[in-house]
Scaffold this motif. Structure first.
Motif, short mmCIF file in Angstrom:
data_model
loop_
_atom_site.label_atom_id
_atom_site.label_comp_id
_atom_site.label_asym_id
_atom_site.label_seq_id
_atom_site.Cartn_x
_atom_site.Cartn_y
_atom_site.Cartn_z
N ASP A 139 -41.78 -14.30 -24.11
CA ASP A 139 -42.43 -15.59 -23.90
C ASP A 139 -41.71 -16.67 -24.72
O ASP A 139 -40.94 -16.38 -25.64
CB ASP A 139 -43.92 -15.53 -24.25
CG ASP A 139 -44.20 -15.18 -25.71
OD1 ASP A 139 -43.64 -15.86 -26.61
OD2 ASP A 139 -44.98 -14.24 -25.96
N ALA A 140 -41.99 -17.92 -24.37
CA ALA A 140 -41.25 -19.04 -24.94
C ALA A 140 -41.43 -19.15 -26.46
O ALA A 140 -40.50 -19.53 -27.18
CB ALA A 140 -41.68 -20.35 -24.27
N ALA A 171 -30.12 -18.65 -22.73
CA ALA A 171 -29.09 -19.08 -23.68
C ALA A 171 -29.28 -20.54 -24.06
O ALA A 171 -29.18 -20.91 -25.23
CB ALA A 171 -27.70 -18.85 -23.09
N GLU A 172 -29.58 -21.37 -23.07
CA GLU A 172 -29.81 -22.79 -23.35
C GLU A 172 -30.98 -22.98 -24.29
O GLU A 172 -30.91 -23.77 -25.24
CB GLU A 172 -30.04 -23.53 -22.04
CG GLU A 172 -30.23 -25.03 -22.22
CD GLU A 172 -30.55 -25.73 -20.91
OE1 GLU A 172 -30.08 -26.87 -20.73
OE2 GLU A 172 -31.28 -25.16 -20.08
N ARG A 173 -32.07 -22.23 -24.09
CA ARG A 173 -33.25 -22.37 -24.95
C ARG A 173 -32.94 -21.93 -26.38
O ARG A 173 -33.52 -22.45 -27.34
CB ARG A 173 -34.43 -21.57 -24.38
CG ARG A 173 -34.95 -22.10 -23.07
CD ARG A 173 -36.38 -21.65 -22.81
NE ARG A 173 -36.54 -20.20 -22.83
CZ ARG A 173 -36.35 -19.41 -21.77
NH1 ARG A 173 -35.95 -19.94 -20.62
NH2 ARG A 173 -36.53 -18.11 -21.86
N LEU A 174 -32.04 -20.96 -26.51
CA LEU A 174 -31.67 -20.47 -27.83
C LEU A 174 -30.61 -21.33 -28.51
O LEU A 174 -30.25 -21.09 -29.66
CB LEU A 174 -31.15 -19.03 -27.73
CG LEU A 174 -32.22 -17.96 -27.46
CD1 LEU A 174 -31.56 -16.67 -26.96
CD2 LEU A 174 -33.05 -17.70 -28.71
N GLY A 175 -30.09 -22.32 -27.79
CA GLY A 175 -29.04 -23.16 -28.33
C GLY A 175 -27.67 -22.51 -28.31
O GLY A 175 -26.79 -22.86 -29.09
N LYS A 211 -25.06 -26.82 -17.72
CA LYS A 211 -25.77 -26.76 -19.00
C LYS A 211 -24.80 -26.71 -20.18
O LYS A 211 -25.22 -26.47 -21.32
CB LYS A 211 -26.70 -25.54 -19.03
CG LYS A 211 -27.77 -25.58 -17.94
CD LYS A 211 -28.54 -24.27 -17.88
CE LYS A 211 -29.63 -24.36 -16.81
NZ LYS A 211 -30.71 -25.30 -17.19
N GLY A 212 -23.51 -26.90 -19.92
CA GLY A 212 -22.52 -26.87 -20.98
C GLY A 212 -22.26 -25.50 -21.54
O GLY A 212 -21.85 -25.35 -22.70
N ILE A 213 -22.47 -24.46 -20.73
CA ILE A 213 -22.32 -23.08 -21.18
C ILE A 213 -21.09 -22.45 -20.54
O ILE A 213 -20.86 -22.59 -19.33
CB ILE A 213 -23.58 -22.26 -20.85
CG1 ILE A 213 -24.77 -22.77 -21.68
CG2 ILE A 213 -23.37 -20.77 -21.08
CD1 ILE A 213 -26.10 -22.14 -21.32
N THR A 214 -20.30 -21.75 -21.35
CA THR A 214 -19.16 -20.99 -20.88
C THR A 214 -19.60 -19.55 -20.65
O THR A 214 -20.25 -18.95 -21.49
CB THR A 214 -18.02 -21.02 -21.91
OG1 THR A 214 -17.58 -22.36 -22.09
CG2 THR A 214 -16.83 -20.18 -21.45
N THR A 215 -19.23 -18.99 -19.49
CA THR A 215 -19.56 -17.60 -19.19
C THR A 215 -18.29 -16.75 -19.24
O THR A 215 -17.18 -17.26 -19.21
CB THR A 215 -20.23 -17.46 -17.81
OG1 THR A 215 -19.37 -18.00 -16.81
CG2 THR A 215 -21.56 -18.20 -17.79
N SER A 216 -18.48 -15.43 -19.31
CA SER A 216 -17.34 -14.54 -19.42
C SER A 216 -17.71 -13.14 -18.96
O SER A 216 -18.89 -12.79 -18.89
CB SER A 216 -16.85 -14.47 -20.87
OG SER A 216 -17.77 -13.76 -21.68
N LEU A 217 -16.69 -12.35 -18.64
CA LEU A 217 -16.88 -10.91 -18.51
C LEU A 217 -16.12 -10.25 -19.64
O LEU A 217 -15.19 -10.83 -20.21
CB LEU A 217 -16.39 -10.39 -17.16
CG LEU A 217 -14.88 -10.09 -16.99
CD1 LEU A 217 -14.66 -9.08 -15.88
CD2 LEU A 217 -14.11 -11.38 -16.68
N GLU A 218 -16.54 -9.06 -19.99
CA GLU A 218 -15.92 -8.30 -21.07
C GLU A 218 -15.18 -7.10 -20.48
O GLU A 218 -15.53 -6.62 -19.39
CB GLU A 218 -17.00 -7.81 -22.04
CG GLU A 218 -16.50 -7.06 -23.25
CD GLU A 218 -17.64 -6.64 -24.17
OE1 GLU A 218 -17.41 -5.72 -25.00
OE2 GLU A 218 -18.74 -7.21 -24.07
#
Length: 299
Positions: free
Chosen positions: A59-60, A108-112, A155-162
């Motif tokens: 929950d939030a 991720a956005e909510r967590l900064g 949202k200004g987030i970079t994504t990736s695969l590992e």
């Protein structure tokens, strides 16, 4: 230590303490704040609401508690890592996976957090020559990863695969996916240890993939021949060698060569220690951090 590298931990390094209830995530944040670690990556352990790591079932208020605790402790939350599987011909299943990972982008956005790793296939490997299967899986992997990257970009987030999971653990397969997705905010999380799972030489594969790196994981393994008598706690590489997680610097990976490759590259940013051995996790994190600091200074 080089000034352009920030050294911290993956929450998976504390997995044994978190899963047993000996520590909470807030305890981990406090431990890192007291150490010389500089940041924390959150490795999601599944979508169970009782998981010790934030996920889309939390929950939030609980999510905000973690974000606020990290901020108050001065421990930046730098990356979110989550499993996913885009290898399917079923449109509904693929749409559900994409929707789920988009929810993790929102988390991720909510967590900064501005960096996120999502897997692209299940961790299991396939017997024999899996190249035809990789070619079969590639279109859905690329389609899903591109759609998620474009959503994350808003949202200004970079994504990736590992290089994670035997099916896409090889350096060339990772690069092929990155190039095929072809989005500026889609990169790779380079785990220096995971290459040995497909019998690649880490210092070679790390150097090949560093130009595309979003985050680097420092990891070590004990490595024994296929015919060695090793007992419990080991798993096998693609080629049959025995592997077991080690305290960083105590295993058999040539970490000096790996760190030298990192320092000689253009990489700058977050390096996270990821411990997955049998030793006490706090002792392993303490010693692994000291060894990493020494390598970054001397390699």
């Amino acid at each position: 230590m080089t000034s352009d590298i920030s050294l911290g931990f993956s929450s998976y390094s504390f997995h044994s303490a978190l899963s047993s209830g000996a520590m909470t995530l807030l305890d981990v944040i406090d431990w890192i704040a007291r150490s010389e670690g500089e940041h924390l990556e959150l490795a999601v352990l599944g979508d169970d609401p009782d998981s010790p790591i934030p996920n889309i079932s939390w929950d939030a208020d609980r999510v905000e508690q973690v974000r606020a605790a990290a901020e108050a402790a001065g421990v930046p939350l730098t990356s979110l890592a989550v499993g996913a599987d885009f290898f399917t011909d079923d449109e509904e299943q693929l749409a559900a996976q994409i929707s789920r990972i988009r929810q993790y982008v929102d988390l991720a956005e909510r967590l900064g957090i501005s960096r996120m790793r999502h897997d692209v296939v299940a961790h299991r490997g396939h017997q024999g020559d899996d190249t035809p299967l990789f070619e079969q899986a590639l279109p859905s992997i690329v389609r899903a990863s591109r759609e998620i990257a474009r959503y994350a970009a808003t949202k200004g987030i970079t994504t990736s695969l590992e290089n994670h999971g035997f099916f896409v653990q090889a350096a060339d397969r990772v690069r092929r996916i990155v190039h095929a997705v072809d989005e500026p905010n889609f990169r790779t999380t380079v785990d220096v240890g995971n290459f040995v799972c497909v019998d690649e030489t880490p210092e070679v594969s790390v150097a090949q993939n560093l130009p595309y790196a979003m985050v680097v994981h420092l990891k070590d393994f004990y490595i024994r021949p296929a015919d060695a008598a090793v007992g419990a706690g080991w798993f096998r590489s693609r080629g049959g060698r025995h592997l077991r997680g080690a305290v960083l610097g105590n295993g058999d990976i040539d970490l000096r060569a790996v760190v030298r490759a990192i320092k000689e590259s253009d990489f700058s940013g977050y390096v996270a220690i990821e411990f997955e051995g049998w030793e006490d996790c706090l002792l392993a994190c303490e010693r692994g951090l000291a060894n990493a600091q020494h390598l970054l200074k001397t390699a």
